[in-house]
Design a protein around this motif. Structure first.
Motif, short mmCIF file in Angstrom:
data_model
loop_
_atom_site.label_atom_id
_atom_site.label_comp_id
_atom_site.label_asym_id
_atom_site.label_seq_id
_atom_site.Cartn_x
_atom_site.Cartn_y
_atom_site.Cartn_z
N ARG A 53 -24.12 -15.84 6.43
CA ARG A 53 -24.96 -17.08 5.68
C ARG A 53 -25.48 -16.52 4.23
NH1 ARG A 53 -26.15 -17.19 11.07
NH2 ARG A 53 -27.85 -15.76 11.70
N GLY A 54 -24.43 -16.17 3.65
CA GLY A 54 -24.64 -15.62 2.21
C GLY A 54 -25.00 -14.14 1.95
N ARG A 55 -25.68 -13.70 2.87
CA ARG A 55 -26.21 -12.14 2.89
C ARG A 55 -24.94 -11.14 2.96
NH1 ARG A 55 -29.53 -8.26 6.78
NH2 ARG A 55 -27.88 -8.63 8.14
N LEU A 56 -24.69 -10.30 2.13
CA LEU A 56 -23.69 -9.29 2.14
C LEU A 56 -24.15 -8.13 3.53
CD1 LEU A 56 -21.12 -8.09 0.97
CD2 LEU A 56 -22.36 -6.50 -0.22
N VAL A 57 -23.25 -8.28 4.33
CA VAL A 57 -23.53 -7.41 5.60
C VAL A 57 -22.71 -6.42 5.87
CG1 VAL A 57 -24.76 -9.24 6.95
CG2 VAL A 57 -22.31 -8.88 7.21
N GLY A 58 -21.51 -6.20 5.04
CA GLY A 58 -20.56 -5.04 5.14
C GLY A 58 -19.63 -5.12 3.84
N SER A 59 -19.26 -3.72 3.74
CA SER A 59 -18.49 -3.64 2.41
C SER A 59 -17.69 -2.17 2.75
CB SER A 59 -19.46 -3.32 1.21
OG SER A 59 -18.58 -2.99 0.16
N ILE A 60 -16.18 -2.18 2.28
CA ILE A 60 -15.43 -1.09 2.12
C ILE A 60 -14.67 -1.04 0.93
CG2 ILE A 60 -13.52 -2.27 3.28
CD1 ILE A 60 -12.93 0.30 4.87
N GLN A 61 -14.61 0.14 0.41
CA GLN A 61 -14.06 0.24 -1.13
C GLN A 61 -13.09 1.27 -1.02
OE1 GLN A 61 -17.85 0.71 -2.99
NE2 GLN A 61 -17.08 -1.10 -4.13
N TYR A 62 -11.97 1.05 -1.75
CA TYR A 62 -10.95 2.11 -1.99
C TYR A 62 -10.69 2.23 -3.52
CZ TYR A 62 -9.22 0.99 2.73
OH TYR A 62 -9.13 1.34 4.04
N TRP A 63 -10.26 3.67 -3.80
CA TRP A 63 -10.49 4.09 -5.07
C TRP A 63 -9.03 5.04 -5.27
CZ3 TRP A 63 -15.07 2.86 -7.85
CH2 TRP A 63 -16.01 2.35 -6.86
N PRO A 64 -8.51 5.20 -6.57
CA PRO A 64 -7.41 5.83 -6.79
C PRO A 64 -7.96 7.21 -7.16
CG PRO A 64 -7.88 4.38 -8.83
CD PRO A 64 -8.83 4.03 -7.69
N CYS A 65 -7.40 8.19 -6.48
CA CYS A 65 -7.51 9.72 -7.00
C CYS A 65 -6.34 10.37 -6.84
CB CYS A 65 -8.49 10.36 -6.15
SG CYS A 65 -8.47 10.51 -4.51
N GLU A 66 -6.45 11.73 -7.10
CA GLU A 66 -5.17 12.67 -6.99
C GLU A 66 -5.45 14.00 -6.43
OE1 GLU A 66 -3.49 12.47 -11.03
OE2 GLU A 66 -4.77 14.25 -11.66
N LEU A 67 -4.25 14.44 -6.18
CA LEU A 67 -4.20 16.12 -5.84
C LEU A 67 -3.33 16.64 -6.67
CD1 LEU A 67 -5.11 17.99 -3.76
CD2 LEU A 67 -3.08 17.73 -2.30
N TRP A 68 -3.95 17.68 -7.39
CA TRP A 68 -3.18 18.39 -8.57
C TRP A 68 -2.65 19.64 -7.84
CZ3 TRP A 68 -0.55 17.81 -12.71
CH2 TRP A 68 -0.25 18.87 -13.62
N ASP A 69 -1.35 19.92 -7.89
CA ASP A 69 -1.18 21.02 -7.08
C ASP A 69 -0.60 21.96 -7.86
OD1 ASP A 69 1.47 20.54 -8.31
OD2 ASP A 69 2.45 20.17 -6.24
N GLY A 70 -1.05 21.85 -9.66
CA GLY A 70 -0.82 23.07 -10.41
C GLY A 70 0.53 23.01 -11.12
N GLU A 71 1.40 21.94 -10.67
CA GLU A 71 2.36 21.51 -11.34
C GLU A 71 2.48 19.93 -11.71
OE1 GLU A 71 6.32 23.04 -9.82
OE2 GLU A 71 5.32 24.93 -9.37
#
Length: 174
Positions: free
Chosen positions: A51-69
């Motif tokens: 009924r117009g009200r935000l009741v749920g949200s899920i978000q995804y974001w880019p990130c990384e794992l740096w292994d030294g190389e």
């Protein structure tokens, strides 16, 4: 409940929902350090309205794992938020199920999050792959979880970081 992609116009409502669902110090958490200054994936971030009200949200974001190389692309899931009066109704499970299906279809091979393994384990998340990763802030090791697509491997050790904290790589002319 019908879920649909979160748009720029939903940002203020998402912030209000996150304020209601989480404690005031949420911005100090390590997960926020990984998201700071980064734009979420629009095709994976979903919202649900009633009924117009935000009741749920899920978000995804880019990130990384740096292994030294080299840097290994990762996708950070979170936050997952449900209006306090609707928690326990299955809306969180619906957000997870639908968004993970979209992430899998789009080829996001590694999804990580910081959360309760008792809840997120049912979606394929586990702490074993992240046990030796360095993170940009405090975290309970058992709560740093990863979900790897079949056949995907990652370095055992590395530094988890946002894309904004990655060093600038300068290309030199030959």
């Amino acid at each position: 409940m019908h879920l649909h992609p979160a748009g720029a116009a939903d940002s203020a409502d998402i912030d209000l929902l996150l304020d209601a669902a989480f404690e005031p110090g949420r911005h100090l958490r390590t997960a926020y350090k990984l998201r700071q200054g980064v734009t979420p994936y629009a095709d994976l971030s979903l919202i649900g309205r009633e009924r117009g009200r935000l009741v749920g949200s899920i978000q995804y974001w880019p990130c990384e794992l740096w292994d030294g190389e080299r840097a290994h692309a990762l996708t950070l899931l979170g936050p997952v938020a449900v209006a306090p009066d609707l928690q326990g109704t299955g809306l969180g499970k619906q957000l997870m199920t639908e968004s993970l299906a979209q992430a899998d279809a789009a080829g996001h091979g590694v999804i990580i999050l910081i959360g309760d393994p008792e809840y997120y384990g049912r979606f394929g998340f586990e702490a074993a792959p992240t046990a030796a990763w360095a993170v940009p802030g405090p975290v309970e090791r058992r709560r740093l979880l990863a979900r790897l697509a079949p056949g995907v491997t990652l370095p055992v050790a590395g530094e988890l970081r946002s894309l904004t904290s990655a060093p600038v790589r300068v290309r030199h002319a030959a």
